[in-house]
Design a protein around this motif. Structure first.
Motif, short mmCIF file in Angstrom:
data_model
loop_
_atom_site.label_atom_id
_atom_site.label_comp_id
_atom_site.label_asym_id
_atom_site.label_seq_id
_atom_site.Cartn_x
_atom_site.Cartn_y
_atom_site.Cartn_z
N GLU A 38 1.09 -1.46 0.44
CA GLU A 38 -0.05 0.45 0.22
C GLU A 38 0.87 1.08 -0.18
OE1 GLU A 38 -3.31 0.22 3.03
OE2 GLU A 38 -4.43 -1.74 2.31
N LEU A 41 2.02 1.94 -3.61
CA LEU A 41 1.02 2.54 -4.13
C LEU A 41 0.52 3.83 -4.45
CD1 LEU A 41 -2.08 -0.24 -4.74
CD2 LEU A 41 -0.37 0.54 -6.53
N LYS A 42 0.25 4.37 -2.88
CA LYS A 42 0.85 5.45 -2.76
C LYS A 42 1.87 6.68 -3.33
CE LYS A 42 -2.01 4.82 2.31
NZ LYS A 42 -1.65 5.66 3.25
N MET A 45 0.89 6.92 -6.52
CA MET A 45 0.06 7.94 -7.24
C MET A 45 0.35 9.55 -7.02
SD MET A 45 -3.78 5.32 -6.14
CE MET A 45 -4.45 6.62 -7.13
N GLN A 50 -1.78 11.91 -8.42
CA GLN A 50 -3.24 12.00 -8.29
C GLN A 50 -3.00 12.54 -6.98
OE1 GLN A 50 -4.18 8.24 -9.69
NE2 GLN A 50 -4.07 8.66 -11.32
N LYS A 51 -4.22 12.27 -5.69
CA LYS A 51 -4.25 12.36 -4.88
C LYS A 51 -4.90 11.21 -4.19
CE LYS A 51 -5.45 14.92 -0.53
NZ LYS A 51 -5.78 14.20 0.37
N PRO A 52 -3.88 9.96 -3.35
CA PRO A 52 -4.56 8.40 -3.77
C PRO A 52 -6.03 8.50 -2.37
CG PRO A 52 -1.89 8.78 -2.92
CD PRO A 52 -2.63 10.05 -3.21
N SER A 53 -6.98 7.96 -2.41
CA SER A 53 -7.63 7.78 -1.27
C SER A 53 -7.18 6.64 -1.41
CB SER A 53 -8.91 8.25 -1.37
OG SER A 53 -8.98 7.26 -2.53
N GLN A 54 -8.06 6.31 -0.13
CA GLN A 54 -7.47 5.44 1.17
C GLN A 54 -8.91 4.13 0.76
OE1 GLN A 54 -5.32 4.59 3.61
NE2 GLN A 54 -5.97 2.38 2.76
N LYS A 56 -9.67 3.80 -3.46
CA LYS A 56 -8.50 3.46 -4.11
C LYS A 56 -7.67 2.99 -4.55
CE LYS A 56 -7.71 4.82 -8.38
NZ LYS A 56 -8.93 4.56 -9.98
N ILE A 57 -6.84 2.68 -3.34
CA ILE A 57 -5.68 2.21 -2.91
C ILE A 57 -6.30 0.58 -2.81
CG2 ILE A 57 -3.98 1.39 -1.14
CD1 ILE A 57 -3.59 4.52 -1.01
#
Length: 69
Positions: A38, A41-42, A45, A50-54, A56-57
């Protein structure tokens, strides 16, 4: 003559067994130690802007885990 045949058969059998053992070991290793987590991935992104939201992750991790099976 027979020594050559036995040697070739032993070589082929050894290569086949070695391939399947190595394949099984690699699959177990990747299952225990996934190549992407995770946190990675953050970071990826964020680098893509992109602003990674939980949510989306979690979706991406679930998709990757399903693909591994």
């Amino acid at each position: 003559m027979y020594y050559v045949l036995v040697g070739v058969l032993a070589l082929v059998a050894g290569v086949a067994i070695g391939f399947f053992v190595a394949r099984q070991y690699t699959m177990n290793y990747l299952k225990k130690n996934p190549p992407i987590n995770e946190q990675m991935l953050k970071v990826m992104m964020a680098q893509m802007g992109q602003k990674p939201s939980q949510k989306k992750i979690n979706q991406m991790m679930k998709a990757m885990n399903n693909q591994m099976k």
